[in-house]
Structure formats: C-alpha cells, structure tokens
Design a protein around this motif. Structure first.
Motif, PDB file in Angstrom:
ATOM      1  N   PHE A  88       0.862  -1.180   0.000  1.00 58.17           N
ATOM      2  CA  PHE A  88       0.000   0.000   0.000  1.00 58.17           C
ATOM      3  C   PHE A  88       0.900   1.233   0.000  1.00 58.17           C
ATOM      4  N   ASN A  89       1.076   1.841  -1.155  1.00 61.23           N
ATOM      5  CA  ASN A  89       1.948   3.007  -1.270  1.00 61.23           C
ATOM      6  C   ASN A  89       3.340   2.652  -0.725  1.00 61.23           C
ATOM      7  N   SER A  90       3.724   3.225   0.408  1.00 66.85           N
ATOM      8  CA  SER A  90       5.043   2.927   0.970  1.00 66.85           C
ATOM      9  C   SER A  90       4.972   1.861   2.054  1.00 66.85           C
ATOM     10  N   SER A  91       3.793   1.312   2.289  1.00 71.84           N
ATOM     11  CA  SER A  91       3.607   0.332   3.362  1.00 71.84           C
ATOM     12  C   SER A  91       3.487  -1.081   2.786  1.00 71.84           C
ATOM     13  N   LEU A  92       4.350  -1.978   3.263  1.00 70.22           N
ATOM     14  CA  LEU A  92       4.259  -3.391   2.893  1.00 70.22           C
ATOM     15  C   LEU A  92       3.572  -4.109   4.045  1.00 70.22           C
ATOM     16  N   CYS A  93       2.394  -4.661   3.806  1.00 70.65           N
ATOM     17  CA  CYS A  93       1.568  -5.222   4.879  1.00 70.65           C
ATOM     18  C   CYS A  93       1.385  -6.730   4.699  1.00 70.65           C
ATOM     19  N   TYR A  94       1.425  -7.446   5.838  1.00 70.10           N
ATOM     20  CA  TYR A  94       1.166  -8.883   5.812  1.00 70.10           C
ATOM     21  C   TYR A  94      -0.324  -9.100   5.555  1.00 70.10           C
ATOM     22  N   THR A  95      -0.642  -9.797   4.503  1.00 66.91           N
ATOM     23  CA  THR A  95      -2.028  -9.914   4.022  1.00 66.91           C
ATOM     24  C   THR A  95      -2.975 -10.460   5.084  1.00 66.91           C
ATOM     25  N   ASN A  96      -2.603 -11.565   5.767  1.00 66.34           N
ATOM     26  CA  ASN A  96      -3.510 -12.206   6.720  1.00 66.34           C
ATOM     27  C   ASN A  96      -3.698 -11.412   8.000  1.00 66.34           C
ATOM     28  N   GLY A  97      -2.780 -10.466   8.294  1.00 60.45           N
ATOM     29  CA  GLY A  97      -2.899  -9.703   9.526  1.00 60.45           C
ATOM     30  C   GLY A  97      -3.408  -8.291   9.329  1.00 60.45           C
ATOM     31  N   PHE A 138       5.041 -17.189  11.553  1.00 54.15           N
ATOM     32  CA  PHE A 138       5.824 -15.957  11.703  1.00 54.15           C
ATOM     33  C   PHE A 138       7.307 -16.219  11.420  1.00 54.15           C
ATOM     34  N   LEU A 139       7.803 -17.359  11.876  1.00 50.28           N
ATOM     35  CA  LEU A 139       9.231 -17.666  11.745  1.00 50.28           C
ATOM     36  C   LEU A 139       9.674 -17.752  10.287  1.00 50.28           C
ATOM     37  N   LYS A 140       8.752 -18.011   9.382  1.00 53.58           N
ATOM     38  CA  LYS A 140       9.090 -18.176   7.970  1.00 53.58           C
ATOM     39  C   LYS A 140       9.541 -16.878   7.315  1.00 53.58           C
ATOM     40  N   TYR A 141       9.015 -15.733   7.803  1.00 51.93           N
ATOM     41  CA  TYR A 141       9.182 -14.470   7.079  1.00 51.93           C
ATOM     42  C   TYR A 141      10.147 -13.474   7.716  1.00 51.93           C
ATOM     43  N   TYR A 142      10.617 -13.779   8.935  1.00 54.74           N
ATOM     44  CA  TYR A 142      11.412 -12.777   9.657  1.00 54.74           C
ATOM     45  C   TYR A 142      12.747 -13.346  10.138  1.00 54.74           C
ATOM     46  N   ASN A 143      13.694 -12.447  10.387  1.00 55.64           N
ATOM     47  CA  ASN A 143      15.042 -12.796  10.841  1.00 55.64           C
ATOM     48  C   ASN A 143      15.311 -12.243  12.235  1.00 55.64           C
ATOM     49  N   LYS A 144      16.371 -12.752  12.824  1.00 57.94           N
ATOM     50  CA  LYS A 144      16.917 -12.260  14.092  1.00 57.94           C
ATOM     51  C   LYS A 144      16.006 -12.498  15.291  1.00 57.94           C
ATOM     52  N   ASN A 193      -2.990  -1.070   8.628  1.00 58.47           N
ATOM     53  CA  ASN A 193      -4.076  -1.094   9.602  1.00 58.47           C
ATOM     54  C   ASN A 193      -4.316  -2.550  10.001  1.00 58.47           C
ATOM     55  N   CYS A 194      -3.896  -2.905  11.223  1.00 51.52           N
ATOM     56  CA  CYS A 194      -3.905  -4.321  11.627  1.00 51.52           C
ATOM     57  C   CYS A 194      -5.284  -4.801  12.069  1.00 51.52           C
ATOM     58  N   LEU A 195      -5.561  -6.053  11.809  1.00 50.82           N
ATOM     59  CA  LEU A 195      -6.759  -6.720  12.318  1.00 50.82           C
ATOM     60  C   LEU A 195      -6.578  -6.974  13.818  1.00 50.82           C
ATOM     61  N   PRO A 196      -7.670  -7.181  14.580  1.00 53.27           N
ATOM     62  CA  PRO A 196      -7.539  -7.508  16.011  1.00 53.27           C
ATOM     63  C   PRO A 196      -6.670  -8.765  16.186  1.00 53.27           C
ATOM     64  N   GLY A 197      -5.738  -8.696  17.128  1.00 52.68           N
ATOM     65  CA  GLY A 197      -4.868  -9.841  17.392  1.00 52.68           C
ATOM     66  C   GLY A 197      -3.591  -9.856  16.570  1.00 52.68           C
ATOM     67  N   TRP A 198      -3.377  -8.798  15.761  1.00 57.19           N
ATOM     68  CA  TRP A 198      -2.160  -8.701  14.946  1.00 57.19           C
ATOM     69  C   TRP A 198      -1.454  -7.386  15.244  1.00 57.19           C
ATOM     70  N   HIS A 199      -0.112  -7.441  15.206  1.00 53.50           N
ATOM     71  CA  HIS A 199       0.684  -6.288  15.609  1.00 53.50           C
ATOM     72  C   HIS A 199       1.894  -6.142  14.686  1.00 53.50           C
ATOM     73  N   GLY A 200       2.652  -5.065  14.941  1.00 52.24           N
ATOM     74  CA  GLY A 200       3.865  -4.819  14.188  1.00 52.24           C
ATOM     75  C   GLY A 200       3.648  -3.814  13.071  1.00 52.24           C
ATOM     76  N   LYS A 201       4.728  -3.268  12.575  1.00 55.70           N
ATOM     77  CA  LYS A 201       4.665  -2.260  11.519  1.00 55.70           C
ATOM     78  C   LYS A 201       3.948  -2.766  10.279  1.00 55.70           C
ATOM     79  N   ASP A 202       4.140  -4.053   9.957  1.00 60.33           N
ATOM     80  CA  ASP A 202       3.501  -4.630   8.773  1.00 60.33           C
ATOM     81  C   ASP A 202       2.372  -5.588   9.133  1.00 60.33           C
ATOM     82  N   CYS A 203       1.920  -5.554  10.402  1.00 59.30           N
ATOM     83  CA  CYS A 203       0.831  -6.432  10.887  1.00 59.30           C
ATOM     84  C   CYS A 203       1.192  -7.907  10.751  1.00 59.30           C
ATOM     85  N   GLY A 204       2.483  -8.222  10.862  1.00 56.98           N
ATOM     86  CA  GLY A 204       2.924  -9.603  10.672  1.00 56.98           C
ATOM     87  C   GLY A 204       3.132 -10.385  11.951  1.00 56.98           C
TER      88      GLY A 204
END
Length: 409
Positions: free
Chosen positions: A78-87, A238-244, A104-115
């Motif tokens: 979304f423009n400059s925002s990359l959002c996790y589809t399911n969240g 979650f572990l599939k898409y993120y590092n560290k 804009n995150c759904l209830p129960g989802w958090h983080g900059k990209d709702c991931g």
C-alpha cells in the motif's frame, strides 16, 4: 419328379438347420474359451504376490528438494507500506480515500507490517533483551517438522498434519524400528493429501534425515515435539518471514486432558522446540531430539525464547486424548510413569473408573481437579482445524460422559 424335388428341399432344410446348430455351438465354445483366457490373464496380473504398493510418500531412499517461495506473495504493498495480508484489515484500507502510509492491523495482529500474531508480539515484549526483528525476507524459510507417530498419537498426528499442512514444507514422521503401525497407515492413505510432504523413517534413521533434503539451507527451520502436541500455526508461520529472532524456541502449550473440554490446574506445559539448521548443526551437533529435551533447553546456556503465556498459548498439549480402551492400554505399559502401576491395580482402574474421572473432571491420579473450559467463549479452546471439522472430533470437543456438556455441545 415332384417327389424328388420335395426330398431335395427337405434335405436342404435339414442341412441348413444342422449348419446353424454347428455355428451356434462354435460361437458358445469360442466365447467360453475366450472368457477363460481373459480371467486367467486378470488373475495373473492382480496376483497379491506380484502386486506392489506404489508409494506416494518419501522414504530413506528418496532425494528430496524443497520449494523456494518468494515471501512477497504473502504481503501486499500500500503506497510505501508493505503489509502482511492475513494480519491486515484490507477492507478498511481499500475503502480509505486517503493515502495509506501505515498498515491497519486486524484484532490480534501487531507490528509495523501487521505480521506479528498476538502470541509472538507478547513473547517479544516480555523478552529480557532488546530485539531487532527484521523482515519480511525475500524468500520464505522452509519448515521441517519432526515427530513420532504410534497408535496412541494417531488422532493428534492427523490433526497437526492438517492444521500445519499449508505452512510446513516437510513432515518427518518416524516410528520404532520394531513397529510397522505408521507404515501400514501411510500405505492405507493416512494423511494422503500431504504425502508429497511426508518423509517416513524408523527411529534409528532420524539424525541422518536431513541428508535426504538435497537443497537444505542454513536458515531453514527444524521443529520437533512429542506425540500429543500441536504447535500454534500462527506462531510457526511468523518464523518463515522474519530474521533475528532468538534461538532456540520453546512453546508454552495449553495443557488439555481427555479432550479440550478439561484443562490441567497447572494450565500450561513448556515443551517442544525449534531452531534454524545452522543452530542445530553448530550447537546441537545435528541431534534433532535435543530440540525436545527439557533438561537441555532449560540450561541457561541456551538463551532462546518461549512462545506463549497463560492467556495466549503457543499451542496445545492434549494428554490422554484417546478412547477409554486406549487409555487403559497405555496405563498398562511398563513405559508409562504418570501413576504408580502398583497403586493402579489396587484402585482397580477400569472402564467405569475412567468414565467417572472424565465425567467429573479428575486427573488420572483420581485426586487432582481439572478446570472446565468453554467452547464458545475461549478463543484458544482447540486448534483451528479441529473447530472447523468438529463433526470428526466431537469426542475431543464435548465431554460425552457428562450429560450437561453433551446436550450443550
């Protein structure tokens, strides 16, 4: 002359009749003979001694190649925002007439990209050291899930394969080298839908299992747990898409007993484990079973993270989730240490005794009181696959020995 003509005509009729009889007899003779030949041929082809089962799952003779999937297929820009589809609340963001500069995150989802699902977000918040989770990655990590299956864990194995089938890239299922229960089940279409993701092995081949994956990457994930455990699918995903994120990972599971309608008073149990392939090699020397060794993982040297808390669970541990006959069989084995076998015989544990425990919510020791759960009020009542296929698992969702629960269910 007329007499000769009549005799000739009569003879012709008899010859014609005789010829027809011969033709009919020849037809039936040839047909019966042909059928006999065909039946002999069919019998030969389908001979049980000659026919072999065509395997649709992997074995120790397989060469396995895991798919590489671009992570961007699970995110939307979304423009400059990359959002996790399911969240992400895609409906509200698409309706907005303004530019969307943040997800804009759904209830129960958090983080900059709702991931970050709730269970991950809470675990990261309570972690004692600062974290800098990065992502999403260019390519998904592949998840390899290792666990044993026997006649007692068959139902839970079926549930977790279906629960996690869309996110796990390879299931390594194994059984004792003296048993052929699992092999027989697989040959008779157990988890048939996921056979292309199943590697079947005997116990003694587990530590060499990863050698069969020919394109294994250091950042792929190994997950190992016991027979009655079902990890939280969102936490694993979650572990599939993120590092560290910290390694190794352990899971705080909701401790259900007899079915998901009772919970042990301790409420949770910490067990199971996950880590990257590089961590497994460098720290555990490729010994997969150490990932599920609580004595090992509780050592302060392994400063990982626990997913799940008392209200948001990292999965489910379903103890004694069998029928009455199986519980009795399990309790009669030498290997079961939950209760003293000598006392068990003194108490005369039988069908009626176990039915009374399940009905009234008493643990297998006959003393510890279990806590009642609420199917329609508790968001972590049972795994999603069980809830979506409740007609197949009513014995795990409804206390069939309690009239109140039975009619409410």
């Amino acid at each position: 002359m007329n007499k000769i003509h009549r005799n000739y005509k009569r003879l012709s009729i008899w010859i014609l009749l005789f010829t027809q009889i011969l033709l009919i007899m020849s037809y039936f003779y040839l047909k019966v003979d042909n059928v006999a030949l065909k039946s002999e041929k069919i019998s030969f082809v389908n001979s049980p001694q000659e026919e072999q089962i065509k395997l649709t799952y992997h074995t120790s003779d397989s060469r396995i190649f895991l798919k590489s999937i671009n992570s961007r297929t699970k995110f939307i820009d979304f423009n400059s925002s990359l959002c996790y589809t399911n969240g992400t609340d895609l409906v509200s963001m698409k309706r907005s007439k303004q530019f969307n500069w943040q997800c804009n995150c759904l209830p129960g989802w958090h983080g900059k990209d709702c991931g970050q699902p709730e269970v991950i977000w809470r675990a990261l918040l309570t972690y004692r050291k600062p974290l800098k989770i990065t992502g999403p990655r260019t390519f998904e990590r592949r998840i390899i899930y290792v666990f044993s299956v026997d006649k007692f864990s068959e139902t839970i194995a079926e549930i977790r394969i279906n629960e996690l089938g869309s996110i796990v890239d390879l299931f390594i299922l194994y059984e004792d080298k003296r048993s052929d229960f699992l092999q027989h089940k697989l040959n008779n279409n157990f988890a048939k839908q996921y056979h292309d993701k199943i590697l079947y092995l005997k116990t003694n081949n587990i530590d060499n299992a990863l050698h069969l994956v020919k394109n294994l990457r250091d950042d792929d994930i190994i997950l190992n747990s016991n027979g009655n455990e079902i990890p939280n699918k969102f936490a694993i995903n979650f572990l599939k898409y993120y590092n560290k994120w910290p390694e190794p990972i352990r899971f705080r599971l909701r401790w259900s007993v007899y079915g998901f309608f009772w919970v042990h008073p301790s409420k949770t149990i910490i067990t199971g484990g996950a880590c990257s392939v590089s961590y497994l090699r460098g720290v555990f020397n490729n010994r997969i079973k150490l990932l599920n060794d609580n004595k090992t993982l509780s050592n302060p040297l392994y400063k990982g993270i626990i997913l799940g808390d008392l209200n948001h669970y990292g999965g489910w541990y379903c103890e004694y989730c069998y029928d009455i006959a199986q519980i009795l069989e399990l309790l009669a084995t030498k290997f079961h240490n939950a209760i003293n076998l000598e006392k068990m015989h003194q108490k005369k544990i039988d069908n009626a005794f176990l039915e009374d425990l399940i009905e009234n919510g008493l643990y297998i020791d006959g003393k510890t009181e279990l806590l009642r759960t609420h199917r329609y009020r508790d968001s972590y009542f049972a795994p999603y696959y069980v809830m979506e296929n409740n007609w197949n698992y009513d014995f795990l969702l409804i206390n069939l020995y309690s009239k109140i629960d039975y009619y409410e269910g």
